[in-house]
Design a protein around this motif. Structure first.
Motif, short mmCIF file in Angstrom:
data_model
loop_
_atom_site.label_atom_id
_atom_site.label_comp_id
_atom_site.label_asym_id
_atom_site.label_seq_id
_atom_site.Cartn_x
_atom_site.Cartn_y
_atom_site.Cartn_z
N ARG A 148 1.98 11.67 19.21
CA ARG A 148 1.81 10.79 20.37
C ARG A 148 2.91 11.00 21.40
O ARG A 148 2.64 11.07 22.60
N VAL A 149 4.15 11.07 20.91
CA VAL A 149 5.28 11.29 21.82
C VAL A 149 5.11 12.63 22.52
O VAL A 149 5.34 12.76 23.73
N GLN A 150 4.70 13.64 21.74
CA GLN A 150 4.46 14.97 22.31
C GLN A 150 3.49 14.90 23.47
O GLN A 150 3.73 15.48 24.52
N LEU B 163 11.38 23.50 31.65
CA LEU B 163 12.33 23.84 30.58
C LEU B 163 12.81 22.57 29.88
O LEU B 163 12.84 22.49 28.64
N ILE B 164 13.15 21.56 30.69
CA ILE B 164 13.61 20.29 30.11
C ILE B 164 12.47 19.65 29.29
O ILE B 164 12.67 19.24 28.15
N THR B 165 11.27 19.63 29.89
CA THR B 165 10.13 19.04 29.18
C THR B 165 9.90 19.75 27.84
O THR B 165 9.69 19.11 26.81
N ALA B 166 9.96 21.09 27.87
CA ALA B 166 9.72 21.85 26.65
C ALA B 166 10.80 21.57 25.61
O ALA B 166 10.50 21.42 24.42
N THR B 167 12.04 21.47 26.07
CA THR B 167 13.14 21.23 25.12
C THR B 167 12.98 19.87 24.45
O THR B 167 13.09 19.76 23.22
N ILE B 168 12.71 18.83 25.27
CA ILE B 168 12.52 17.50 24.67
C ILE B 168 11.34 17.54 23.71
O ILE B 168 11.41 16.99 22.60
N GLY B 169 10.29 18.22 24.13
CA GLY B 169 9.11 18.31 23.27
C GLY B 169 9.42 18.94 21.93
O GLY B 169 8.92 18.50 20.89
N LEU B 170 10.27 19.97 21.93
CA LEU B 170 10.61 20.64 20.67
C LEU B 170 11.41 19.71 19.76
O LEU B 170 11.31 19.80 18.53
N LEU B 171 12.19 18.81 20.37
CA LEU B 171 13.00 17.91 19.56
C LEU B 171 12.14 16.89 18.82
O LEU B 171 12.52 16.41 17.75
N VAL B 172 10.97 16.54 19.40
CA VAL B 172 10.12 15.55 18.73
C VAL B 172 8.83 16.22 18.25
O VAL B 172 7.74 15.70 18.38
N ARG B 173 8.99 17.41 17.68
CA ARG B 173 7.88 18.28 17.36
C ARG B 173 6.76 17.59 16.57
O ARG B 173 5.59 17.75 16.87
N ARG B 174 7.11 16.83 15.56
CA ARG B 174 6.10 16.34 14.63
C ARG B 174 5.39 15.09 15.12
O ARG B 174 4.41 14.67 14.54
N ARG B 175 5.95 14.45 16.15
CA ARG B 175 5.36 13.16 16.57
C ARG B 175 4.34 13.40 17.66
O ARG B 175 4.66 13.55 18.84
N ARG C 153 -2.58 21.39 16.32
CA ARG C 153 -1.96 22.30 17.30
C ARG C 153 -0.81 21.61 18.01
O ARG C 153 0.21 22.23 18.30
N ILE C 154 -0.97 20.32 18.31
CA ILE C 154 0.10 19.61 19.02
C ILE C 154 1.34 19.52 18.14
O ILE C 154 2.45 19.73 18.62
N ALA C 155 1.14 19.26 16.85
CA ALA C 155 2.28 19.21 15.93
C ALA C 155 2.93 20.59 15.80
O ALA C 155 4.08 20.71 15.39
N PHE C 156 2.19 21.61 16.16
CA PHE C 156 2.72 22.98 16.11
C PHE C 156 3.32 23.36 17.46
O PHE C 156 3.33 24.51 17.85
N SER C 157 3.84 22.38 18.19
CA SER C 157 4.48 22.53 19.51
C SER C 157 3.57 23.15 20.56
O SER C 157 3.95 24.05 21.28
N TYR C 158 2.36 22.61 20.67
CA TYR C 158 1.47 23.10 21.73
C TYR C 158 2.06 22.81 23.12
O TYR C 158 2.14 23.72 23.96
N PHE C 159 2.49 21.57 23.33
CA PHE C 159 2.95 21.20 24.68
C PHE C 159 4.23 21.92 25.10
O PHE C 159 4.33 22.37 26.24
N PRO C 160 5.24 22.04 24.21
CA PRO C 160 6.41 22.84 24.63
C PRO C 160 6.03 24.25 25.04
O PRO C 160 6.52 24.77 26.06
N LEU C 161 5.11 24.88 24.29
CA LEU C 161 4.70 26.24 24.66
C LEU C 161 3.99 26.25 26.01
O LEU C 161 4.19 27.14 26.83
#
Lengths: 511, 115
Positions: free
Chosen positions: A25-27, A11-23, A102-110
């Motif tokens: 590399r960070v994702q 949950l924490i990982t997904a939340t942080i991921g959503l905050l940096v959605r467009r980046r 796909r990654i910019a479309f929040s792949y990792f948070p999902l």
């Protein structure tokens, strides 16, 4: 805390991921880092459960009965540990395979929300929350499946979404009736209450069990209701399909194990039906695979057939002999763990084949063993394990299931299992021959090993190593599976055995 | 009263299944909506239909009044409605997208075009 950490961390990982959605590399860094961090967390939970018994957390410090309960017994902890391994491998594989759109479309948070849903389903101690975690997992899987919006994906997604929503509605109805009858939805309280009701009104309990069975059968992909699986699992990117193939149907299987080995009392008609369905599922899966010409479609049908083997173990819970019962559940747990590792790996290999050759169609593949010998070895290990060739993990899983079936006195089902095993081997050899061995019919467009990045090879090596390890030292996993079976069955039988369960520690989490 | 609710649940399920069997994906989604409403209503009824006896412990008492309305199914049904809302919103977007990508809303024709 250890119990809820595998849910909180994604949950924490997904939340942080959503905050940096467009980046992008960070994702990638957060997505993979979060998944890798889940492994020690899950192993710690497994270690604690193995050493100090089942762990229960009542959220918010409320007394049992009012609080939201999370319980980790050996079965839950084992499955969470395997989920963490698969999630870590899947995240690394995604890094090498999922495009940046796909990654910019929040792949990792999902991806992490999906993992959270799976862990939640394994750890919850309440039937309604099982429904909620199912939905968390499903919504994430809906988006992952449809993400990208290609034509093929859309056609697969609509079937997947529709059938899963029907399954959820049936599940909800079952939960409603269960509460109306038992006035409780706690997995710890239900067995005793259901046992009392089963004495006075067995048909009511059978009706409820049937509703749950239908809902779980859809999610697990059992015989009459499996067609959504081969219709959708070949459409998303291989990284997504691999995680789905490894985990999602197994959550349905887990629900089967939990509800029918532990919560519901052994009632003949239910378990007889499960046995018949399991036998039909094994055969329907392998026979469906025969006519397919695409690597991932073949693998999709084999998921179904393997689920049949696992559910066979659940069906044997209705056996009269308690030793057979325990052995059958042990076999089912062992089989589930083995299958998650092997099937995820096979989808990884299928993805690598598609990356190398640009297609998964067997008629257009060939000579991959020459171009990518390492990939060939990495295919053979899980493929032979799936077919049950010694000394790989699948051999012990199949052997244990067969022994349980024969001990319970169902030679016909054992024969069906052997036929299904043989046809699995035939199918795997078909992939081997067409994709890796014989010359391609048309001029091949193989791009050589250089194209396979270590991000794709690494996860496959890890999973193959685990398969071989379980194959060479099956005793360790078998002992854990046996402990899981003992806990599951004793939870369902109030009496002297119940003391085992009560000895587990209970802590009040403050969240 | 109970009978009326039982019939309503049955009608919702029947209508839902009927719509799902139609070829159009839009009707499929409406069918799913009706079916999940049926399930929600069933849970609501499962808690018992009682009026005027809230599950509130009076001053000095240790338990709520006898025959109180069970609050748990109501909490369950609220959760289920919220989840259902999210899922239906997703399904509606998906169907819109499917219709646009495929150029049809009929499931059978989609299969032909993919093959």
């Amino acid at each position: 805390m250890a119990v809820v950490l595998p849910i909180v961390l994604p949950l924490i990982t997904a939340t942080i991921g959503l905050l940096v959605r467009r980046r992008v590399r960070v994702q990638r860094a957060i997505g993979v880092g979060g998944a890798l961090a889940l492994v020690p967390v899950a192993l710690w939970l497994l270690f604690r459960v193995l050493h100090s018994g089942p762990q229960t957390v009542h959220m918010g410090g409320w007394p049992p009965g009012f609080a939201i309960a999370f319980t980790a017994d050996v079965l839950s902890a084992l499955l969470v540990a395997v989920t963490a391994v698969v999630a870590a491998c899947g995240a690394v594989y995604s890094m090498g395979q999922i495009d940046s759109r796909r990654i910019a479309f929040s792949y990792f948070p999902l991806f992490h929300i999906l993992v959270m849903g799976v862990c939640g389903a394994f750890l919850t101690g309440d039937v309604f929350n099982l429904f909620v975690w199912f939905e968390v997992m499903l919504i994430a899987s809906f988006v992952l499946l449809a993400m990208g919006g290609e034509r093929l994906q859309m056609a697969g997604a609509i079937k997947y979404v529709a059938i899963n929503l029907i399954s959820s509605a049936v599940f909800l109805v079952a939960v409603g009736i269960l509460y109306a009858v038992c006035h409780s939805l706690s997995m710890a309280e239900l067995p005793a209450r259901l046992a009392i009701i089963a004495d006075s009104n067995p048909s009511l309990v059978v009706a409820m069990a049937a509703l749950f069975a239908v809902s779980f059968a859809i999610k697990a992909g059992l015989f009459p209701v499996f067609s959504w699986l081969p219709a959708s699992y070949h459409t998303p990117p291989a990284a997504v399909a691999a995680v789905f193939a490894g985990l999602l149907t197994k959550v349905g299987v887990y629900a089967f194990l939990r509800m029918f080995a532990s919560v519901f009392p052994p009632l003949d008609p239910v378990f007889a039906a499960i046995l018949v369905v399991a036998g039909a599922t094994m055969l329907a899966g392998v026979l469906g695979a025969v006519g397919q010409g695409d690597v991932r479609r073949i693998l999709g049908f084999h998921i179904i057939s393997q689920i049949g083997y696992i559910v066979l173990g659940v069906g044997l819970v209705g056996a009269a002999d308690p030793q057979v019962r325990q052995f059958a559940v042990t076999a089912a747990v062992f089989y589930t763990i083995h299958h998650i590792l092997v099937k995820t790996n096979l989808y990884f290999v299928a993805g690598a084949i598609e990356t190398l050759a640009g297609t998964g169609r067997l008629t257009r593949l060939g000579r991959l063993a020459q171009h990518a010998p390492l990939l060939a070895v990495l295919f053979l290990i899980p493929a032979l394990s799936l077919a049950g060739i010694p000394p790989l993990s699948g051999f012990w899983a199949k052997l244990a299931t067969l022994k349980a079936v024969l001990a319970a006195g169902y030679p016909l089902l054992a024969a069906a299992a052997l036929v299904a095993g043989l046809l699995t081997l035939v199918s795997m050899m078909k992939i081997w021959n067409s994709a890796f061995w014989q010359a391609p019919p048309a001029p091949a467009r193989i791009r050589g090993t250089a194209r396979l990045s270590p991000k794709l090879i690494g996860p496959m090596v890890v999973l193959a190593a685990l398969t071989v390890f379980i194959g060479l030292f099956p005793g360790l996993l078998f002992a854990w599976a046996e402990q899981a079976a003992v806990e599951l069955i004793s939870a369902g039988m109030p009496g002297p055995l119940d003391a085992n369960m009560a000895s587990g520690t209970t802590e009040g989490g403050v969240m | 009263m109970f009978f009326v609710f039982a019939v309503a649940v049955g009608v919702l399920f029947a209508a839902g299944v009927f719509l799902m069997l139609r070829p159009s994906v839009i009707r499929l989604v409406i069918g799913l909506v009706l079916m999940s409403h049926g399930a929600n209503l069933l849970i609501f009824v499962a808690g018992g239909l009682r009026r005027g006896t809230p599950a509130i412990v009076a001053d000095g008492a240790l338990s709520p009044p006898a025959g109180y309305a069970d609050p748990i199914p109501q909490a369950l049904v609220l959760t289920a409605i919220v989840i259902g809302f999210a899922v239906v919103a997703f399904a509606a977007v998906l169907v819109k997208r499917v219709c646009r990508v495929m150029g049809t809303d009929e499931l059978d024709r989609m299969r032909e075009e993919v093959a």
